[in-house]
Design a protein around this motif. Structure first.
Motif, PDB file in Angstrom:
ATOM      1  N   VAL A  69      26.071 122.443  50.018  1.00  0.00           N
ATOM      2  CA  VAL A  69      25.975 121.046  49.610  1.00  0.00           C
ATOM      3  C   VAL A  69      27.144 120.272  50.205  1.00  0.00           C
ATOM      4  CG1 VAL A  69      27.145 121.550  47.410  1.00  0.00           C
ATOM      5  CG2 VAL A  69      25.800 119.455  47.647  1.00  0.00           C
ATOM      6  N   THR A  70      26.844 119.118  50.779  1.00  0.00           N
ATOM      7  CA  THR A  70      27.867 118.283  51.395  1.00  0.00           C
ATOM      8  C   THR A  70      27.685 116.837  50.953  1.00  0.00           C
ATOM      9  OG1 THR A  70      28.991 117.817  53.490  1.00  0.00           O
ATOM     10  CG2 THR A  70      26.583 117.729  53.512  1.00  0.00           C
ATOM     11  N   ARG A  71      28.589 116.000  51.367  1.00  0.00           N
ATOM     12  CA  ARG A  71      28.522 114.586  51.000  1.00  0.00           C
ATOM     13  C   ARG A  71      27.401 113.885  51.777  1.00  0.00           C
ATOM     14  NH1 ARG A  71      33.695 110.427  50.841  1.00  0.00           N
ATOM     15  NH2 ARG A  71      32.523 108.518  50.490  1.00  0.00           N
ATOM     16  N   TYR A  72      26.849 112.851  51.166  1.00  0.00           N
ATOM     17  CA  TYR A  72      25.859 112.045  51.866  1.00  0.00           C
ATOM     18  C   TYR A  72      26.402 111.620  53.236  1.00  0.00           C
ATOM     19  CZ  TYR A  72      23.285 111.640  47.443  1.00  0.00           C
ATOM     20  OH  TYR A  72      22.579 111.917  46.298  1.00  0.00           O
ATOM     21  N   ALA A  73      25.549 111.739  54.254  1.00  0.00           N
ATOM     22  CA  ALA A  73      25.864 111.380  55.645  1.00  0.00           C
ATOM     23  C   ALA A  73      26.796 112.370  56.323  1.00  0.00           C
ATOM     24  CB  ALA A  73      26.451 109.974  55.745  1.00  0.00           C
ATOM     25  N   VAL A  90      32.461 110.787  42.975  1.00  0.00           N
ATOM     26  CA  VAL A  90      31.908 110.941  41.624  1.00  0.00           C
ATOM     27  C   VAL A  90      30.597 111.709  41.736  1.00  0.00           C
ATOM     28  CG1 VAL A  90      31.057 109.746  39.577  1.00  0.00           C
ATOM     29  CG2 VAL A  90      33.001 108.804  40.854  1.00  0.00           C
ATOM     30  N   PRO A  91      30.445 112.838  41.031  1.00  0.00           N
ATOM     31  CA  PRO A  91      29.257 113.674  41.184  1.00  0.00           C
ATOM     32  C   PRO A  91      27.977 112.975  40.723  1.00  0.00           C
ATOM     33  CG  PRO A  91      30.567 114.393  39.306  1.00  0.00           C
ATOM     34  CD  PRO A  91      31.387 113.367  40.039  1.00  0.00           C
ATOM     35  N   ASP A  92      26.837 113.476  41.229  1.00  0.00           N
ATOM     36  CA  ASP A  92      25.552 112.925  40.819  1.00  0.00           C
ATOM     37  C   ASP A  92      24.563 114.053  40.546  1.00  0.00           C
ATOM     38  OD1 ASP A  92      24.824 113.817  43.333  1.00  0.00           O
ATOM     39  OD2 ASP A  92      24.094 111.877  44.061  1.00  0.00           O
ATOM     40  N   GLU A  93      23.326 113.664  40.223  1.00  0.00           N
ATOM     41  CA  GLU A  93      22.303 114.639  39.862  1.00  0.00           C
ATOM     42  C   GLU A  93      21.965 115.566  41.021  1.00  0.00           C
ATOM     43  OE1 GLU A  93      19.343 116.497  37.397  1.00  0.00           O
ATOM     44  OE2 GLU A  93      21.239 115.431  37.089  1.00  0.00           O
ATOM     45  N   ALA A  94      22.020 115.062  42.252  1.00  0.00           N
ATOM     46  CA  ALA A  94      21.738 115.914  43.410  1.00  0.00           C
ATOM     47  C   ALA A  94      22.732 117.065  43.495  1.00  0.00           C
ATOM     48  CB  ALA A  94      21.774 115.086  44.692  1.00  0.00           C
ATOM     49  N   GLY A  95      24.001 116.790  43.210  1.00  0.00           N
ATOM     50  CA  GLY A  95      25.010 117.844  43.205  1.00  0.00           C
ATOM     51  C   GLY A  95      24.783 118.841  42.085  1.00  0.00           C
ATOM     52  N   ARG A  96      24.376 118.345  40.926  1.00  0.00           N
ATOM     53  CA  ARG A  96      24.102 119.246  39.795  1.00  0.00           C
ATOM     54  C   ARG A  96      22.935 120.174  40.110  1.00  0.00           C
ATOM     55  NH1 ARG A  96      21.095 120.327  35.595  1.00  0.00           N
ATOM     56  NH2 ARG A  96      19.529 118.769  36.185  1.00  0.00           N
ATOM     57  N   LEU A  97      21.880 119.626  40.690  1.00  0.00           N
ATOM     58  CA  LEU A  97      20.721 120.443  41.028  1.00  0.00           C
ATOM     59  C   LEU A  97      21.064 121.474  42.099  1.00  0.00           C
ATOM     60  CD1 LEU A  97      17.906 117.721  41.049  1.00  0.00           C
ATOM     61  CD2 LEU A  97      18.258 119.532  39.348  1.00  0.00           C
ATOM     62  N   GLY A 122      36.366 118.225  48.830  1.00  0.00           N
ATOM     63  CA  GLY A 122      35.234 117.480  48.311  1.00  0.00           C
ATOM     64  C   GLY A 122      34.284 118.334  47.507  1.00  0.00           C
ATOM     65  N   GLY A 123      34.468 119.661  47.571  1.00  0.00           N
ATOM     66  CA  GLY A 123      33.562 120.575  46.882  1.00  0.00           C
ATOM     67  C   GLY A 123      33.544 120.417  45.379  1.00  0.00           C
ATOM     68  N   SER A 124      34.642 119.960  44.791  1.00  0.00           N
ATOM     69  CA  SER A 124      34.683 119.794  43.335  1.00  0.00           C
ATOM     70  C   SER A 124      33.629 118.809  42.852  1.00  0.00           C
ATOM     71  CB  SER A 124      36.068 119.308  42.887  1.00  0.00           C
ATOM     72  OG  SER A 124      36.984 120.362  42.877  1.00  0.00           O
ATOM     73  N   PRO A 130      28.042 120.934  34.868  1.00  0.00           N
ATOM     74  CA  PRO A 130      28.831 120.884  33.634  1.00  0.00           C
ATOM     75  C   PRO A 130      28.633 122.130  32.770  1.00  0.00           C
ATOM     76  CG  PRO A 130      27.644 118.824  33.998  1.00  0.00           C
ATOM     77  CD  PRO A 130      27.112 119.813  34.984  1.00  0.00           C
ATOM     78  N   ALA A 131      29.680 122.500  32.054  1.00  0.00           N
ATOM     79  CA  ALA A 131      29.588 123.600  31.103  1.00  0.00           C
ATOM     80  C   ALA A 131      28.593 123.256  30.001  1.00  0.00           C
ATOM     81  CB  ALA A 131      30.967 123.875  30.517  1.00  0.00           C
ATOM     82  N   ASP A 132      28.100 124.265  29.330  1.00  0.00           N
ATOM     83  CA  ASP A 132      27.141 124.051  28.251  1.00  0.00           C
ATOM     84  C   ASP A 132      27.726 123.100  27.203  1.00  0.00           C
ATOM     85  OD1 ASP A 132      25.374 125.760  29.468  1.00  0.00           O
ATOM     86  OD2 ASP A 132      25.998 127.518  28.300  1.00  0.00           O
ATOM     87  N   GLY A 133      26.918 122.135  26.789  1.00  0.00           N
ATOM     88  CA  GLY A 133      27.349 121.181  25.778  1.00  0.00           C
ATOM     89  C   GLY A 133      28.001 119.937  26.325  1.00  0.00           C
ATOM     90  N   ILE A 134      28.195 119.893  27.664  1.00  0.00           N
ATOM     91  CA  ILE A 134      28.800 118.727  28.317  1.00  0.00           C
ATOM     92  C   ILE A 134      27.762 118.118  29.249  1.00  0.00           C
ATOM     93  CG2 ILE A 134      30.638 117.928  29.862  1.00  0.00           C
ATOM     94  CD1 ILE A 134      32.329 120.261  28.863  1.00  0.00           C
ATOM     95  N   THR A 135      27.623 116.810  29.222  1.00  0.00           N
ATOM     96  CA  THR A 135      26.630 116.145  30.064  1.00  0.00           C
ATOM     97  C   THR A 135      27.235 115.753  31.405  1.00  0.00           C
ATOM     98  OG1 THR A 135      27.141 113.908  29.299  1.00  0.00           O
ATOM     99  CG2 THR A 135      25.562 115.187  27.985  1.00  0.00           C
ATOM    100  N   LEU A 136      26.352 115.545  32.379  1.00  0.00           N
ATOM    101  CA  LEU A 136      26.812 115.071  33.681  1.00  0.00           C
ATOM    102  C   LEU A 136      27.480 113.711  33.552  1.00  0.00           C
ATOM    103  CD1 LEU A 136      26.944 115.389  36.772  1.00  0.00           C
ATOM    104  CD2 LEU A 136      24.676 114.332  36.893  1.00  0.00           C
ATOM    105  N   GLU A 137      26.945 112.868  32.680  1.00  0.00           N
ATOM    106  CA  GLU A 137      27.523 111.532  32.483  1.00  0.00           C
ATOM    107  C   GLU A 137      28.950 111.626  31.953  1.00  0.00           C
ATOM    108  OE1 GLU A 137      23.319 111.391  32.902  1.00  0.00           O
ATOM    109  OE2 GLU A 137      24.534 112.513  31.439  1.00  0.00           O
ATOM    110  N   GLN A 138      29.225 112.586  31.079  1.00  0.00           N
ATOM    111  CA  GLN A 138      30.582 112.765  30.563  1.00  0.00           C
ATOM    112  C   GLN A 138      31.523 113.246  31.670  1.00  0.00           C
ATOM    113  OE1 GLN A 138      29.564 115.416  27.335  1.00  0.00           O
ATOM    114  NE2 GLN A 138      29.853 113.819  25.790  1.00  0.00           N
TER     115      GLN A 138
END
Length: 422
Positions: A69-73, A90-97, A122-124, A130-138
């Motif tokens: 997984v890499t950054r857009y572009a 800032v991470p997004d759903e594509a990174g989570r998936l 940039g890998g972070s 997210p760990a269990d119990g933590i949302t991507l939005e958080q």
């Protein structure tokens, strides 16, 4: 030297620095032998991950498959390794998936299998699970707050490790009992492999309590779920000495020092003596600029501690505590502060760029400075001090047509600065 064009000279130094830490140049020498039996799986994350995957494919003699997984572009065309693009910083759903798929891909491997993990800066953000119990939005909210706080990269990654299901060594544990070989392009001062991309394949010496202390230090609001997660100890990472890492290895294939040495060689070829001040400078970009300006003026006025003509080179990762609403980037911030401090001092020219080609979240790598910068800004009614206070280095240098726009370089060893003193 008498015909030296300072602007082109500085751009040439930046180009040399970037090329020296490219995947194509650095990765082939570190490829492991294919396994005698068993599969080869390639995984990875970072701004340089796609370029690393492409290079690996070109030089690999056996079968392989995988996902990076890499950054857009920042993608590259690969035949056997899938490349996914996601958001940074800032991470997004594509990174989570992508992170979810990566964990699934390495399940059920055997001791005969080999996992090659390609890691770069940039890998972070890109490998966000997210760990269990933590949302991507958080996690997004915490990440945004850390980016604005002025926290050092080591502090940010300490927090990220303890809010993740994949960082801080957990990805390597998911690969067990397969052997994991990590190839890394370092974007952190000191080149600590456990900090690069939050160390997904290395054990971690930091703790949940340290992560909490960092969030308190920068007065970052902590959701109750995250506070409970950190306080419970459930977020603790695997530590050095853990036997599950025994068969694994890692190699740092590119560093800021390598980039600076390449730039120094280019300078010498042009007849200019180069001095590397440091490859690991940290701190507020505007403050770091004051130190660089003071040294440059000492050289210009007194030939101390170096004789002119010369070029001063430095790297590392500065930070910006965001207080304004302008378009920034830490390299533009550095250069604007430098411009104010030099105040048109004759004979001093400078460049400050990020080696990934993206200064913060803007479309430029950085910018250029010359002795006439202040006068040219006055003609355009640009108020440098006010724009610095508004974190608007991008706006300042854009108006002067002095931005450096390289596009994504597909590598990342962080800041590159060169100050030419004639």
């Amino acid at each position: 030297m008498s015909t030296l064009a300072p602007r082109q000279f500085l751009l040439d130094l930046y180009s040399s620095a970037v090329h020296a830490v490219s995947a194509e140049k650095c990765l082939p020498a570190f490829l492991p032998e294919p396994p005698a039996q068993g599969r080869t799986i390639v995984i990875g994350a970072g701004k340089g991950a796609a370029a690393m995957a492409k290079t690996l494919e070109q030089y690999w003699t056996g079968a392989l498959s995988g996902l990076v997984v890499t950054r857009y572009a920042h993608g590259a065309t690969c035949q056997r390794i899938q490349v996914v693009e996601a958001a940074h910083p800032v991470p997004d759903e594509a990174g989570r998936l992508a992170a979810t798929r990566m964990l699934a891909m390495v399940q059920g491997l055997s001791p005969d299998d080999l996992v090659i993990c390609l890691i770069s800066g940039g890998g972070s953000a890109l490998l966000a699970l997210p760990a269990d119990g933590i949302t991507l939005e958080q996690k997004q909210a915490i990440n945004k707050a850390l980016l604005k706080s002025g926290a050092a990269i080591s502090e940010m990654n300490c927090v990220r490790k303890h809010l993740s299901k994949i960082k801080g060594g957990r990805l390597a544990l998911a690969c067990a009992p397969a052997r994991v070989v990590s190839l890394m392009i370092s974007d952190v001062p000191g080149d600590d492999p456990g900090i690069i991309a939050s160390g997904p394949t290395l054990p971690d010496a930091t703790s949940c309590q340290q992560a909490l202390a960092i969030l308190r230090k920068y007065q970052i609001e902590i959701p109750s779920e995250i506070r409970a997660h950190l306080q419970s100890g459930a977020a603790e990472t695997p530590k050095p000495g853990d036997a599950r890492f025994t068969r694994n290895s890692h190699h740092i294939i590119a560093t800021a020092q390598m980039a600076l040495e390449a730039a120094a060689a280019t300078a010498r070829a042009a007849g200019i003596t180069a001095y590397i001040l440091s490859d690991g400078i940290e701190g507020e970009a505007s403050d770091v600029a004051l130190m660089h300006a003071a040294i440059a003026k000492q050289v210009a006025k007194h030939d101390q501690p170096f004789q002119k003509p010369c070029v001063l080179l430095s790297g590392g990762e500065t930070t910006v505590t965001v207080r304004g609403t302008g378009r920034g980037g830490r390299n533009a911030e550095f250069l604007l502060s430098l411009a104010l401090a030099l105040d048109g001092q004759p004979g001093i020219h400078a460049i400050a760029c990020d080696t990934d080609g993206i200064d913060g979240s803007e479309d430029n790598a950085g910018a250029l400075y010359e002795p006439a910068t202040g006068v040219r800004a006055s003609v355009l009614n640009l108020h440098a001090k006010a724009m610095l206070e508004n974190n608007d280095g991008y706006g300042f240098f854009s108006a002067l047509a002095d931005l450096v726009v390289s596009g994504p370089t597909l590598t990342n060893v962080n800041d590159f600065r060169a100050i030419l003193i004639l």
